[in-house]
Design an enzyme around this catalytic site. Structure first.
Site, PDB file in Angstrom:
ATOM      1  N   ASP A   1       0.865  -1.382   0.033  1.00  0.00           N
ATOM      2  CA  ASP A   1      -0.051  -0.019   0.042  1.00  0.00           C
ATOM      3  C   ASP A   1       0.798   1.076  -0.069  1.00  0.00           C
ATOM      4  O   ASP A   1       2.086   1.119   0.541  1.00  0.00           O
ATOM      5  CB  ASP A   1      -0.792  -0.136   1.512  1.00  0.00           C
ATOM      6  CG  ASP A   1      -1.636   1.128   1.561  1.00  0.00           C
ATOM      7  OD1 ASP A   1      -2.384   1.689   0.722  1.00  0.00           O
ATOM      8  OD2 ASP A   1      -1.343   1.768   2.543  1.00  0.00           O
TER       9      ASP A   1
ATOM     10  N   ASP B   1      -0.441   5.142   0.705  1.00  0.00           N
ATOM     11  CA  ASP B   1      -0.614   6.367   1.902  1.00  0.00           C
ATOM     12  C   ASP B   1      -0.657   5.645   3.157  1.00  0.00           C
ATOM     13  O   ASP B   1      -1.666   4.711   3.192  1.00  0.00           O
ATOM     14  CB  ASP B   1      -1.817   7.075   1.297  1.00  0.00           C
ATOM     15  CG  ASP B   1      -1.725   7.821   0.072  1.00  0.00           C
ATOM     16  OD1 ASP B   1      -0.521   8.138  -0.339  1.00  0.00           O
ATOM     17  OD2 ASP B   1      -2.609   8.040  -0.551  1.00  0.00           O
TER      18      ASP B   1
ATOM     19  N   ASP C   1       0.274   9.713   5.455  1.00  0.00           N
ATOM     20  CA  ASP C   1      -0.956   9.895   5.109  1.00  0.00           C
ATOM     21  C   ASP C   1      -1.343  11.388   5.280  1.00  0.00           C
ATOM     22  O   ASP C   1      -1.333  11.677   6.242  1.00  0.00           O
ATOM     23  CB  ASP C   1      -2.055   8.820   5.516  1.00  0.00           C
ATOM     24  CG  ASP C   1      -3.283   8.782   4.551  1.00  0.00           C
ATOM     25  OD1 ASP C   1      -3.191   9.472   3.437  1.00  0.00           O
ATOM     26  OD2 ASP C   1      -4.246   8.124   4.690  1.00  0.00           O
ATOM     27  N   CYS C   2      -1.808  11.913   4.269  1.00  0.00           N
ATOM     28  CA  CYS C   2      -1.730  13.404   4.184  1.00  0.00           C
ATOM     29  C   CYS C   2      -3.389  13.847   5.236  1.00  0.00           C
ATOM     30  O   CYS C   2      -3.275  14.911   5.782  1.00  0.00           O
ATOM     31  CB  CYS C   2      -1.956  14.098   2.902  1.00  0.00           C
ATOM     32  SG  CYS C   2      -0.111  13.952   2.230  1.00  0.00           S
ATOM     33  N   PRO C   3      -4.497  13.301   4.679  1.00  0.00           N
ATOM     34  CA  PRO C   3      -4.922  12.441   3.716  1.00  0.00           C
ATOM     35  C   PRO C   3      -5.023  13.175   2.187  1.00  0.00           C
ATOM     36  O   PRO C   3      -4.858  14.087   2.182  1.00  0.00           O
ATOM     37  CB  PRO C   3      -6.286  11.839   4.222  1.00  0.00           C
ATOM     38  CG  PRO C   3      -6.766  12.925   4.743  1.00  0.00           C
ATOM     39  CD  PRO C   3      -5.723  13.823   5.365  1.00  0.00           C
TER      40      PRO C   3
ATOM     41  N   SER D   1      -9.324   7.606  -4.498  1.00  0.00           N
ATOM     42  CA  SER D   1     -10.416   8.037  -4.909  1.00  0.00           C
ATOM     43  C   SER D   1     -10.355   9.669  -5.052  1.00  0.00           C
ATOM     44  O   SER D   1     -11.336  10.140  -5.787  1.00  0.00           O
ATOM     45  CB  SER D   1     -11.480   7.759  -3.901  1.00  0.00           C
ATOM     46  OG  SER D   1     -11.268   8.291  -2.656  1.00  0.00           O
TER      47      SER D   1
ATOM     48  N   CYS E   1      -6.188   2.648  -8.061  1.00  0.00           N
ATOM     49  CA  CYS E   1      -7.788   2.753  -8.402  1.00  0.00           C
ATOM     50  C   CYS E   1      -8.133   4.191  -8.185  1.00  0.00           C
ATOM     51  O   CYS E   1      -7.988   4.602  -7.194  1.00  0.00           O
ATOM     52  CB  CYS E   1      -8.517   1.806  -7.419  1.00  0.00           C
ATOM     53  SG  CYS E   1     -10.194   2.027  -7.497  1.00  0.00           S
TER      54      CYS E   1
ATOM     55  N   HIS F   1     -11.354   5.214  -8.454  1.00  0.00           N
ATOM     56  CA  HIS F   1     -12.554   5.453  -8.301  1.00  0.00           C
ATOM     57  C   HIS F   1     -13.336   5.827  -6.931  1.00  0.00           C
ATOM     58  O   HIS F   1     -12.603   5.376  -6.009  1.00  0.00           O
ATOM     59  CB  HIS F   1     -13.281   4.083  -8.746  1.00  0.00           C
ATOM     60  CG  HIS F   1     -13.147   3.757 -10.038  1.00  0.00           C
ATOM     61  ND1 HIS F   1     -12.167   2.569 -10.276  1.00  0.00           N
ATOM     62  CD2 HIS F   1     -13.321   4.134 -11.266  1.00  0.00           C
ATOM     63  CE1 HIS F   1     -12.199   2.355 -11.751  1.00  0.00           C
ATOM     64  NE2 HIS F   1     -13.005   3.258 -12.270  1.00  0.00           N
TER      65      HIS F   1
END
Ligand SMILES: [Mg+2]
Length: 151
Positions: A8, A10, A16-18, A53, A89, A91
């Site tokens: 993975d 983030d 992670d920023c996020p 996403s 991904c 989406h």
């Protein structure tokens, strides 16, 4: 056939920023570098699999995603932790795609593209409900890592 470490991005490789998009926010965890180097040494391909996403939510573009990614890959390579491929991904959850983790689409695509045997491969991520669940759906070995924030 090849074996791979599916890792993975983030929260696992970088803080992670996020919705990380600005290369200025790139901070890589030392233990992730060590994990990648260790698997490389043992002959695994290194493949990042990441839900992004933020692209289809309109938070950032594919080009911005690529820009952050290339900064990440360059930094990893500088530290001796070269990555072979990145699958993402774009989406949103409501789009019902097959590639958003814990869906297995990204992994299956990478396995086809790179001739990877999933049974001899390994998943590493920071979320059991996402990365762990994806691995379980394919009966794969996996490890969930928790960083301490100062590392
Ligand atoms: Mg994560």
């Amino acid at each position: 056939m090849n074996k791979a470490l599916f890792i993975d991005r983030d929260g696992t490789i970088n803080h992670d920023c996020p919705y990380c998009k600005d290369p200025k926010d790139l901070r890589i965890y030392d233990d992730a570098v060590d994990i990648i180097k260790d698997f490389r040494k043992r002959g695994f391909l290194i493949v990042i699999v990441t839900n992004q996403s933020g692209i289809n939510r309109g938070y950032f573009s594919e080009a911005e995603f690529e820009k952050f990614n290339s900064a990440l890959l360059k930094e990893l390579e500088r530290e001796g932790a070269k990555v072979d491929a990145v699958y993402h991904c774009p989406h949103r959850p409501d789009e019902g795609c097959l590639c958003r983790k814990p869906g297995t689409g990204l992994l299956l695509q990478a396995a086809r593209d790179l001739d990877i045997d999933l049974n001899s491969s390994f998943v590493v991520g920071d979320r059991d409900d996402v990365d762990g669940e994806m691995a379980r759906r394919l009966g794969m070995k996996y490890m969930i890592i928790k960083h301490n924030e100062s590392s």
